[in-house]
Design a protein around this motif. Structure first.
Motif, short mmCIF file in Angstrom:
data_model
loop_
_atom_site.label_atom_id
_atom_site.label_comp_id
_atom_site.label_asym_id
_atom_site.label_seq_id
_atom_site.Cartn_x
_atom_site.Cartn_y
_atom_site.Cartn_z
N GLY A 195 0.81 -1.22 0.00
CA GLY A 195 0.00 0.00 0.00
C GLY A 195 0.84 1.26 0.00
O GLY A 195 2.02 1.26 -0.34
N SER A 196 0.23 2.35 0.40
CA SER A 196 0.92 3.64 0.47
C SER A 196 1.88 3.65 1.65
O SER A 196 1.78 2.86 2.60
N LEU A 197 2.83 4.58 1.62
CA LEU A 197 3.81 4.68 2.69
C LEU A 197 3.24 5.32 3.95
O LEU A 197 3.81 5.16 5.04
N LEU A 198 2.14 6.03 3.82
CA LEU A 198 1.51 6.66 4.97
C LEU A 198 0.09 6.13 5.11
O LEU A 198 -0.60 5.93 4.11
N PRO A 199 -0.39 5.92 6.32
CA PRO A 199 -1.76 5.43 6.51
C PRO A 199 -2.79 6.52 6.24
O PRO A 199 -2.48 7.72 6.28
N ASN A 200 -3.99 6.10 5.92
CA ASN A 200 -5.07 7.05 5.75
C ASN A 200 -5.43 7.70 7.08
O ASN A 200 -5.10 7.20 8.16
N VAL A 201 -6.12 8.82 6.97
CA VAL A 201 -6.49 9.57 8.17
C VAL A 201 -7.40 8.71 9.05
O VAL A 201 -8.39 8.15 8.59
N GLY A 202 -7.04 8.60 10.33
CA GLY A 202 -7.83 7.82 11.27
C GLY A 202 -7.48 6.35 11.33
O GLY A 202 -8.07 5.63 12.15
N GLU A 203 -6.53 5.88 10.52
CA GLU A 203 -6.16 4.48 10.51
C GLU A 203 -4.78 4.29 11.16
O GLU A 203 -3.95 5.19 11.15
N GLN A 204 -4.57 3.11 11.70
CA GLN A 204 -3.30 2.77 12.32
C GLN A 204 -2.31 2.30 11.26
O GLN A 204 -2.69 1.65 10.29
N PRO A 205 -1.02 2.62 11.42
CA PRO A 205 -0.03 2.14 10.44
C PRO A 205 0.13 0.64 10.53
O PRO A 205 -0.03 0.02 11.60
N LYS A 206 0.49 0.03 9.41
CA LYS A 206 0.69 -1.41 9.35
C LYS A 206 1.66 -1.74 8.23
O LYS A 206 1.83 -0.97 7.28
N PHE A 207 2.32 -2.87 8.37
CA PHE A 207 3.28 -3.38 7.40
C PHE A 207 4.37 -2.35 7.12
O PHE A 207 4.96 -1.83 8.06
N CYS A 208 4.61 -1.97 5.86
CA CYS A 208 5.73 -1.07 5.55
C CYS A 208 5.54 0.32 6.14
O CYS A 208 6.51 1.06 6.34
N GLN A 209 4.31 0.70 6.44
CA GLN A 209 4.05 2.01 7.04
C GLN A 209 4.67 2.13 8.42
O GLN A 209 4.96 3.24 8.88
N LEU A 210 4.88 1.01 9.10
CA LEU A 210 5.48 1.04 10.43
C LEU A 210 6.91 1.54 10.41
O LEU A 210 7.40 2.05 11.42
N TYR A 211 7.59 1.40 9.27
CA TYR A 211 8.98 1.83 9.17
C TYR A 211 9.10 3.30 8.77
O TYR A 211 10.21 3.84 8.74
N VAL A 212 7.98 3.95 8.46
CA VAL A 212 8.01 5.33 7.97
C VAL A 212 7.24 6.27 8.89
O VAL A 212 7.68 7.37 9.20
N TYR A 213 6.08 5.84 9.35
CA TYR A 213 5.16 6.71 10.07
C TYR A 213 5.31 6.54 11.59
O TYR A 213 5.27 5.40 12.09
N ASP A 214 5.49 7.65 12.29
CA ASP A 214 5.52 7.68 13.76
C ASP A 214 6.47 6.61 14.30
O ASP A 214 6.10 5.76 15.12
N THR A 215 7.72 6.68 13.89
CA THR A 215 8.68 5.68 14.33
C THR A 215 9.13 5.87 15.77
O THR A 215 9.79 4.99 16.33
N LYS A 216 8.77 7.00 16.38
CA LYS A 216 9.10 7.18 17.80
C LYS A 216 8.30 6.21 18.67
O LYS A 216 8.76 5.84 19.75
N ASN A 217 7.13 5.85 18.23
CA ASN A 217 6.29 4.89 18.93
C ASN A 217 6.18 3.59 18.12
O ASN A 217 5.11 2.99 18.01
N GLU A 218 7.30 3.16 17.56
CA GLU A 218 7.28 2.05 16.62
C GLU A 218 6.86 0.74 17.27
O GLU A 218 6.09 -0.05 16.70
N VAL A 219 7.35 0.49 18.47
CA VAL A 219 7.02 -0.77 19.14
C VAL A 219 5.53 -0.83 19.46
O VAL A 219 4.86 -1.85 19.23
N ASP A 220 4.97 0.26 19.96
CA ASP A 220 3.54 0.29 20.26
C ASP A 220 2.70 0.14 19.00
O ASP A 220 1.65 -0.53 19.00
#
Length: 560
Positions: A134-159
């Protein structure tokens, strides 16, 4: 013209291996001397050598491509396996960890209806298995998943990784193990490093959301760009792509040699073929065959012996009957099947079903109308009974031998030569695209006023994934055995000379001058008794006629 398509495996209710006429390569026995890859013997370069060591370049290009050995396990992962406390917990949930750290998700049409009973669980999948990216950023209101976890909000990556999975008991996942696995991937995995670079760009630069829209229009080459309903991975190369490289194609070469040696149609003087893809996925071949003049007359008077459009009887020719049913029947179309691929405005573009004809004839354009009688022999395709009106022209021996779709057409008039070459040399498939902003408007470069909206439409070459692998393996997309000699005619002091970087420039200059003057030197030293062209009147022969009887040896500038 020869086309290769994947057969409908559901209709193949017989064993091909039992057909004596079927051409098989057998097991792979040839071993590359550089990388020890096991290949088919027919894939060797030195085809004329039958008893010596085979030379194969398809696998490693004669040792030039060297795949490095598998690197050892990262230190943390090895220590985790050896840890007596955390190791068993990690191994117990290793599939969950792998799912949390994966880049893509599996895409497939899964049939859940089979598990409605009380038996053991069964997994049934329809169609192909794909990886969804999918896209590198999640849609508004959705949680990141798969490859988005390595790009979006990596400060809270484990959570974010913990929330990306649906677990009733999250205590089975150790956050420390997950955090250390992420650090390990940052140091050792090249793909993770690429995603981290994308993350840095999102943080440092203003990103504009753009999308590529494919337009159904006519390209600059005059060919119409048609959109296909199938989903596929492809690339669009904007600009003219003229350079092609390669040496051979195994399958096509073997068929070409069979056509020339087996004499299916007569003595073959020349062969030309082109491999195309055209947004369909599987390659197909357009092949032209020139016969010996003596065999052309035999073929034109005995067309039905070489080409047929009638279904063979199952009781007298079972292999031919099954092969025609599997490969050479046009799929049902017309008013009852308006969504067939061949339908355009409720009319079949291939003009099926064909009319019955009691004898073979040729129309004014030189195209054949084959004998298509009402014999009563039928086959069932997609639960529809079809007869000879739906048969594509075929040669029985070639069809049974290669077990694939091979459409045979005969041309016996020069009026159709232009059409044949235009059909075979129409160039690669094209696509017209337009770059738009996320709101649907045409994208314009910032700070550039009065931009031409017409230039926002880009015409490029459409390259499918399978087509991209063709030049990687150095396969040839075009082949010809026709002798074509470019006449060395030019204006004064404007001769074009080509040479390699390693060539001696003095030799290049002498060769260029000799190529231009050799015809005239040959005419002065010509002795009519040595050549048969004297019977046709050599004296006064034009330059074009000269190359009809003589060819040039470029290295020593001599004619033979």
């Amino acid at each position: 013209m020869v086309h290769n398509n994947q057969p409908d495996m559901e209709n193949r209710n017989y064993q091909i291996s039992n057909i004596r006429e079927y051409n098989t390569l057998g097991p792979r026995t040839a071993v590359c001397q550089y990388c020890n890859a096991i290949m088919w013997k027919e894939e060797r370069n030195n085809k004329k050598v039958t008893k010596g060591m085979p030379k194969i370049s398809l696998c490693c290009s004669n040792g030039q491509v060297r795949i490095p050995l598998t690197e050892p396990l990262p230190t943390y992962l090895q220590n985790l396996y050896d840890d007596k406390d955390k190791g068993p917990k990690f191994m117990k949930c290793i599939r969950i960890y792998n799912f949390m750290l994966s880049f893509t998700s599996m895409g497939a049409h899964i049939d859940h209806s089979i598990n409605r009973g009380g038996g053991p669980y069964q997994y049934r999948q329809h169609g192909i298995n794909i990886h969804r990216f999918g896209s590198l950023l999640p849609n508004v209101g959705e949680q990141p998943k798969f490859c988005q976890l390595y790009v979006y909000d990596t400060k809270n990556e484990v959570d974010n990784c913990m929330r990306a999975i649906n677990l009733h008991d999250t205590n089975v996942i150790d956050p420390d193990i997950l955090e250390n696995l992420l650090k390990m991937l940052d140091e050792t995995n090249e793909l993770v490093k690429c995603f981290r670079m994308a993350r840095d760009r999102f943080d440092q630069e203003d990103i504009v959301d753009l999308r590529i829209v494919m337009k159904s229009s006519r390209s600059t080459t005059g060919r119409e760009n048609r959109m296909t309903p199938s989903n596929e991975v492809a690339a669009i190369i904007v600009g003219d792509i003229d350079d092609t490289c390669g040496q051979r194609d195994i399958v096509i070469e073997s068929k070409t040699e069979d056509i020339k040696k087996k004499i299916f149609f007569g003595r073959c003087d020349a062969v030309m073929y082109v491999i195309e893809y055209q947004k369909r996925g599987l390659p197909h071949v357009h092949m032209l065959i020139w016969l010996h003049p003596a065999d052309k007359a035999t073929l034109s008077t005995n067309v039905d012996t070489f080409v047929s459009v009638e279904i063979p009887a199952e009781n007298t020719n079972p292999y031919g009957h099954q092969a025609v049913k599997t490969f050479m029947m046009h799929e049902p179309c017309g008013a009852n099947f308006p969504h067939s691929p061949c339908m355009d405005n409720y009319i079949c573009t291939k003009k099926f079903p064909k009319k019955y004809c009691q004898g073979t004839m040729f129309d004014k354009g030189g195209f054949p109308i084959y004998k298509r009688r009402k014999t009563g022999v039928t086959v069932k395709v997609k639960n529809v009974v079809l007869d000879n009106q739906w048969v594509v022209p075929f040669n029985r021996n070639l069809l049974v031998r290669y077990q694939c779709h091979i459409n045979i057409e005969i041309c016996n008039q020069a009026m159709s030569i232009k059409y044949l070459f235009k059909y075979c040399l129409k160039g690669p498939d094209r696509a017209t695209i337009m770059i738009q902003s996320d709101n649907g408007t045409n994208y314009t470069l910032p700070g550039v006023p009065n931009q031409d909206e017409i230039k926002t439409f880009l015409d490029g070459k459409y390259v499918y994934g399978a087509e991209a692998t063709h030049p990687i393996f150095c396969f040839d997309v075009h082949h010809r055995t026709i002798s074509v000699e470019r006449l060395p005619v030019h204006l004064s002091n404007e001769k074009r000379v080509t040479f390699r970087e390693t060539d001696n420039l003095q030799w290049v200059c002498r060769t260029a001058e000799a190529l231009y003057l050799k015809v005239f030197k040959f005419s002065r030293s010509f002795r009519p008794s040595e050549f048969r062209v004297v019977e046709l009147g050599y004296r006064g022969m034009t330059l074009i006629a000269f190359y009809t009887f003589f060819s040039i040896r470029p290295r020593n500038c001599s004619y033979f």
